[in-house]
Scaffold this active site. Structure first.
Site, mmCIF file in Angstrom:
data_model
loop_
_atom_site.group_PDB
_atom_site.id
_atom_site.type_symbol
_atom_site.label_atom_id
_atom_site.label_comp_id
_atom_site.label_asym_id
_atom_site.label_seq_id
_atom_site.Cartn_x
_atom_site.Cartn_y
_atom_site.Cartn_z
ATOM 1 N N THR A 33 0.736 -0.855 0.355
ATOM 2 C CA THR A 33 -0.289 0.357 -0.398
ATOM 3 C C THR A 33 0.752 0.902 -0.004
ATOM 4 O OG1 THR A 33 -0.257 -0.059 2.464
ATOM 5 C CG2 THR A 33 -1.909 -0.663 1.029
ATOM 6 N N ASP A 34 1.939 1.020 0.727
ATOM 7 C CA ASP A 34 2.886 2.788 0.865
ATOM 8 C C ASP A 34 2.789 3.244 -0.767
ATOM 9 O OD1 ASP A 34 4.709 0.381 -0.478
ATOM 10 O OD2 ASP A 34 6.093 1.162 1.409
ATOM 11 N N ALA A 121 15.350 -11.057 4.459
ATOM 12 C CA ALA A 121 14.313 -11.959 4.772
ATOM 13 C C ALA A 121 12.991 -11.328 5.562
ATOM 14 C CB ALA A 121 15.054 -12.395 6.693
ATOM 15 N N GLY A 122 12.884 -9.991 4.397
ATOM 16 C CA GLY A 122 11.735 -9.251 4.792
ATOM 17 C C GLY A 122 11.880 -9.264 6.145
ATOM 18 N N SER A 124 13.566 -6.176 6.076
ATOM 19 C CA SER A 124 13.779 -4.670 5.642
ATOM 20 C C SER A 124 16.082 -4.443 6.723
ATOM 21 C CB SER A 124 13.643 -3.693 6.270
ATOM 22 O OG SER A 124 12.389 -3.367 5.118
ATOM 23 N N SER A 125 16.673 -5.324 6.148
ATOM 24 C CA SER A 125 18.136 -5.221 6.866
ATOM 25 C C SER A 125 18.577 -4.045 6.165
ATOM 26 C CB SER A 125 18.586 -6.685 6.519
ATOM 27 O OG SER A 125 18.970 -6.895 5.453
ATOM 28 N N SER A 126 17.888 -3.953 4.960
ATOM 29 C CA SER A 126 18.594 -2.513 3.769
ATOM 30 C C SER A 126 18.632 -1.596 5.124
ATOM 31 C CB SER A 126 18.685 -3.118 2.478
ATOM 32 O OG SER A 126 17.366 -3.385 2.108
ATOM 33 N N ASP A 170 9.838 0.617 4.567
ATOM 34 C CA ASP A 170 10.809 0.369 5.797
ATOM 35 C C ASP A 170 12.190 1.006 6.517
ATOM 36 O OD1 ASP A 170 9.524 -1.909 4.064
ATOM 37 O OD2 ASP A 170 11.485 -2.409 3.261
#
Ligand code: GLA
Length: 385
Positions: A33-34, A121-122, A124-126, A170
């Site tokens: 949605t974002d 992994a989903g 949001s490590s980045s 994120d």
């Protein structure tokens, strides 16, 4: 924060001047949605990325990363243009490029990085890496941007440097997360509309399928294009529609025959997700946690059927979750196409649920998952030391 300071001192034989920390995030409701300027309920996790940093002379920055012991990475501020395939420092370089575009010209630095956010992994490590870096650097060089603009710097890294047309979720959640609460984010005004506490005694177990998605190569960007095509048709029919956020089910039904059926289903997911976010907030305010959980299952079903961003492993986990009485709701979280599912449970059931989920998943698929009971943490911070 102490650990990262020690790592820095060992590496650079001097003390850092700033330590920062930025968490990963869980998307609780509001999938894709974002970038449609819609709503999301999200949290920051206690798992976070930390930077220890000190200014350096010249243009060459030296970085070390606890995940790559013994290795040194350098970035020349005079040469930021080309990302190097598969190199984690791209996120740092990309952020420097985005800062330049905004008229910010920080000097060089030495930095040590450490992270407890699982990679790809989903969670949001980045974004955690980008925001921890930005918060450390802004503190050292007094760089002035609003927090929403720092989130945009991170989004710019993904959009312009990495080629992923992601939204702001994120980075925004990593900055604005609140301990023990869900945050209701509005991606039109780019603000937190409310902190919505989770009732005491409940939490999220995260199950990582270990299916590594590379969102850049996946269908993420194509999903976004679908949403935009559907929006264009709805906007022709009703000029009040600027983004899918402005559309409701009735408008979508009126436009159905004019659009590609796949685009219709993508838009149906987004419109349904916006509705579920708002319903979810009301249900939590009324203390109806069981009904809130059902929305998570509905969200996953819509991902599976309409947005088609699920996969066999994610579906298996949600199916098992439905059959276990400890689980109130479960869904994929984040971009999809692999990564994680989140499971709303009573904390007292966490260990028995974890065991039953792992065992059933192994029996069903022959594969392993890794699970984390994910506490909800605060957003990004940095302090001078
Ligand atoms: C990824 C993107 C976010 C958002 C989610 C799906 O995490 O980075 O911007 O679009 O997927 O909701």
């Amino acid at each position: 924060m102490n650990h990262i300071t020690e790592l820095f001192e060992k590496q650079f034989n001097r003390k850092p001047t700033v330590v920062s920390r930025a968490p990963g995030r869980l998307e609780i409701l509001g999938n894709h949605t974002d970038y449609n300027e819609g709503f999301v309920l999200s949290t920051a996790t206690e798992q976070a990325t930390s930077f220890a940093m000190a200014p350096a002379k010249g243009t060459v920055c030296t970085l070390a990363n606890a995940a790559f012991p013994g290795q040194i990475f350098t970035i020349d501020l005079a040469d930021l243009d080309t990302p190097k395939q598969g190199d984690w420092t791209n996120y740092v370089k990309g952020a420097l490029v985005e800062m330049k575009k905004r008229g910010l010209n920080p000097g060089a630095f030495d930095a040590m990085v450490d992270s407890t956010v699982p990679l790809s992994a989903g969670m949001s490590s980045s974004a955690a890496l980008e925001m921890a870096f930005c918060f450390a650097l802004k503190t050292i060089y007094d760089l002035e941007l609003t927090n929403a603009d720092w989130a945009r710097v991170g989004q710019g890294v993904e959009n312009n440097y990495m080629g992923l047309k992601s939204g702001l979720l994120d980075q925004f959640s990593s900055i604005f997360g609140k301990k023990d609460a869900l945050i209701l984010c509005d991606f039109r005004t780019v603000e937190v509309l409310a902190n919505v506490p989770l009732p005491q005694g409940y939490g999220f177990l995260v199950a990582n399928t270990l299916v590594k998605h590379n969102l850049v190569e996946s269908d993420y960007n194509r999903r976004r294009e679908s949403c935009e095509r559907a929006r264009d048709i709805l906007a022709k029919n009703d000029p009040s529609v600027k983004m899918l956020r402005d559309a409701d089910r009735a408008m979508l039904e009126r436009g159905k025959d004019q659009m590609d059926i796949t685009d219709y289903r993508r838009a149906l997911h987004v419109i349904g997700e916006n509705e579920r976010v708002m319903q979810g907030v009301e249900l939590l305010k009324q203390g109806k946690i069981e009904d809130f959980g059902k929305l998570l299952f509905e969200s996953h079903e819509s991902s599976r059927m309409n947005f088609e961003n699920s996969c066999m492993e994610l579906d298996a986990l949600v199916e098992i979750a439905k059959s276990l009485p400890e689980c109130l709701g479960a869904r994929l979280s984040g971009g999809g196409f692999g990564g994680i599912t989140i499971h709303l449970i009573r904390l007292q059931d966490a260990e028995s649920y974890r065991t039953r989920l792992e065992t059933a998943y192994k029996a069903m698929t022959g594969k392993e998952i890794s699970t984390i009971l994910c506490a909800i943490g605060d957003g990004a911070s940095a302090e001078k030391i």
